[in-house]
Design a protein around this motif. Structure first.
Motif, PDB file in Angstrom:
ATOM      1  N   ASP A 118      -0.053  -8.473  -8.719  1.00  0.00           N
ATOM      2  CA  ASP A 118      -0.702  -8.812  -9.992  1.00  0.00           C
ATOM      3  C   ASP A 118      -1.595  -7.671 -10.467  1.00  0.00           C
ATOM      4  O   ASP A 118      -1.824  -7.498 -11.652  1.00  0.00           O
ATOM      5  N   THR A 119      -2.176  -6.958  -9.484  1.00  0.00           N
ATOM      6  CA  THR A 119      -3.128  -5.892  -9.786  1.00  0.00           C
ATOM      7  C   THR A 119      -2.837  -4.684  -8.903  1.00  0.00           C
ATOM      8  O   THR A 119      -2.271  -4.823  -7.808  1.00  0.00           O
ATOM      9  N   ALA A 120      -3.244  -3.516  -9.385  1.00  0.00           N
ATOM     10  CA  ALA A 120      -3.094  -2.288  -8.603  1.00  0.00           C
ATOM     11  C   ALA A 120      -4.402  -1.529  -8.627  1.00  0.00           C
ATOM     12  O   ALA A 120      -4.992  -1.326  -9.696  1.00  0.00           O
TER      13      ALA A 120
ATOM     14  N   ASP B 235       4.310   0.156 -18.667  1.00  0.00           N
ATOM     15  CA  ASP B 235       5.633   0.122 -19.290  1.00  0.00           C
ATOM     16  C   ASP B 235       6.668  -0.620 -18.450  1.00  0.00           C
ATOM     17  O   ASP B 235       7.473  -1.379 -18.982  1.00  0.00           O
ATOM     18  N   LYS B 236       6.652  -0.376 -17.126  1.00  0.00           N
ATOM     19  CA  LYS B 236       7.746  -0.849 -16.276  1.00  0.00           C
ATOM     20  C   LYS B 236       7.406  -2.077 -15.423  1.00  0.00           C
ATOM     21  O   LYS B 236       8.303  -2.765 -14.957  1.00  0.00           O
ATOM     22  N   ALA B 237       6.111  -2.298 -15.206  1.00  0.00           N
ATOM     23  CA  ALA B 237       5.687  -3.477 -14.443  1.00  0.00           C
ATOM     24  C   ALA B 237       4.464  -4.075 -15.127  1.00  0.00           C
ATOM     25  O   ALA B 237       3.367  -4.084 -14.574  1.00  0.00           O
ATOM     26  N   PRO B 238       4.644  -4.565 -16.361  1.00  0.00           N
ATOM     27  CA  PRO B 238       3.489  -5.002 -17.154  1.00  0.00           C
ATOM     28  C   PRO B 238       2.708  -6.162 -16.549  1.00  0.00           C
ATOM     29  O   PRO B 238       1.558  -6.391 -16.928  1.00  0.00           O
TER      30      PRO B 238
ATOM     31  N   PRO C  29       7.871   1.234  -7.964  1.00  0.00           N
ATOM     32  CA  PRO C  29       8.800   0.467  -7.122  1.00  0.00           C
ATOM     33  C   PRO C  29       8.090  -0.549  -6.233  1.00  0.00           C
ATOM     34  O   PRO C  29       8.583  -1.674  -6.064  1.00  0.00           O
ATOM     35  N   ALA C  30       6.922  -0.170  -5.669  1.00  0.00           N
ATOM     36  CA  ALA C  30       6.180  -1.101  -4.809  1.00  0.00           C
ATOM     37  C   ALA C  30       5.644  -2.284  -5.609  1.00  0.00           C
ATOM     38  O   ALA C  30       5.653  -3.422  -5.132  1.00  0.00           O
ATOM     39  N   ALA C  31       5.201  -2.028  -6.830  1.00  0.00           N
ATOM     40  CA  ALA C  31       4.693  -3.112  -7.680  1.00  0.00           C
ATOM     41  C   ALA C  31       5.814  -4.099  -8.010  1.00  0.00           C
ATOM     42  O   ALA C  31       5.621  -5.317  -7.964  1.00  0.00           O
TER      43      ALA C  31
ATOM     44  N   GLU D 228       0.854  -1.181   0.000  1.00  0.00           N
ATOM     45  CA  GLU D 228       0.000   0.000   0.000  1.00  0.00           C
ATOM     46  C   GLU D 228       0.891   1.231   0.000  1.00  0.00           C
ATOM     47  O   GLU D 228       1.890   1.289   0.709  1.00  0.00           O
ATOM     48  N   VAL D 229       0.552   2.181  -0.861  1.00  0.00           N
ATOM     49  CA  VAL D 229       1.340   3.413  -0.992  1.00  0.00           C
ATOM     50  C   VAL D 229       0.390   4.601  -1.044  1.00  0.00           C
ATOM     51  O   VAL D 229      -0.805   4.453  -1.316  1.00  0.00           O
ATOM     52  N   CYS D 230       0.956   5.795  -0.793  1.00  0.00           N
ATOM     53  CA  CYS D 230       0.123   6.998  -0.804  1.00  0.00           C
ATOM     54  C   CYS D 230       0.552   8.018  -1.847  1.00  0.00           C
ATOM     55  O   CYS D 230      -0.137   9.011  -2.057  1.00  0.00           O
ATOM     56  N   GLY D 231       1.677   7.804  -2.513  1.00  0.00           N
ATOM     57  CA  GLY D 231       2.154   8.761  -3.509  1.00  0.00           C
ATOM     58  C   GLY D 231       2.470   8.107  -4.838  1.00  0.00           C
ATOM     59  O   GLY D 231       2.814   6.922  -4.894  1.00  0.00           O
ATOM     60  N   ALA D 232       2.356   8.892  -5.913  1.00  0.00           N
ATOM     61  CA  ALA D 232       2.554   8.373  -7.266  1.00  0.00           C
ATOM     62  C   ALA D 232       3.944   7.782  -7.472  1.00  0.00           C
ATOM     63  O   ALA D 232       4.101   6.751  -8.128  1.00  0.00           O
TER      64      ALA D 232
END
Length: 201
Positions: free
Chosen positions: A49-51, A71-74, A41-43, A32-36
């Motif tokens: 698998d999902t966000a 692009d970075k975590a397909p 990085p968290a993914a 769980e994150v609060c900023g863009a």
């Protein structure tokens, strides 16, 4: 097991999402994150698998984050949540490669069903929003009118827009007048709202 990343800036809403999704069979919140800036990085670190991504995420905003995930975590597919959903937002979210789009007031079980669809590579969107997005009017604005309106949406006065786009101030004013006329807006601010809600900006 569907591994979920929750990206939401409001602590109470984020905790509610984590609790609701964590209680669903076959689902586990792994980050769980609060900023863009923390989403990609968290993914990558969590193997999500999902966000679930808040459209109004502080920093870059939700849609650039969704595009960056693609692009970075397909392997991490995104579902966007919006507090005030509109057809334009739906179109922009799908253009950014989101697979799901729902209102923030969606029932927890409906959100969970949507995430299951997204995890399986299928689209998940509220039926009313999907219908509204399909029925919304085609963009009547020219590319140059859109350029002028985008600059105006950023708060730039006519003289500054003219400098940015290498136009005369009179030409900028003419473009804005045509935009207001084409959108049926009352003024420049209303035209920006209409164009944004319709997904033209």
């Amino acid at each position: 097991m569907i591994r979920i990343l929750v990206a939401e800036h409001l602590p109470l809403v984020r905790r509610g999402l984590v609790a609701a999704l964590g209680a669903e069979p076959g689902m586990r919140v792994v980050a769980e994150v609060c900023g863009a800036e923390d989403v990609v990085p968290a993914a990558l670190a969590s193997g999500a698998d999902t966000a679930v991504v808040d459209l109004d995420l502080p920093g870059a905003g939700g849609l650039p984050v969704v595009a960056a995930l693609h692009d970075k975590a397909p392997g991490c597919r995104a579902l966007v949540l919006s507090a005030q959903p509109s057809p334009g937002q739906v179109r922009r979210a799908f253009a950014a490669h989101a697979l799901g789009f729902m209102s923030l007031d969606v029932a927890p079980e409906r959100l969970a069903d949507g995430l299951r669809q997204v995890a399986a590579g299928r689209r998940a969107v509220d039926s009313e929003l999907a219908a509204a997005a399909l029925q919304s009017a085609a963009n009547p604005l020219t590319r140059r009118e859109l350029d002028v309106l985008r600059a105006a949406a950023g708060g730039a006065p006519s003289a500054e827009i003219a400098d940015q786009l290498c136009l005369s101030v009179g030409t900028v004013r003419n473009h804005l007048s045509r935009v207001i006329c084409k959108t049926g807006a009352r003024n420049r601010v209303d035209a920006i709202r209409i164009a944004s809600d319709s997904g033209w900006l």
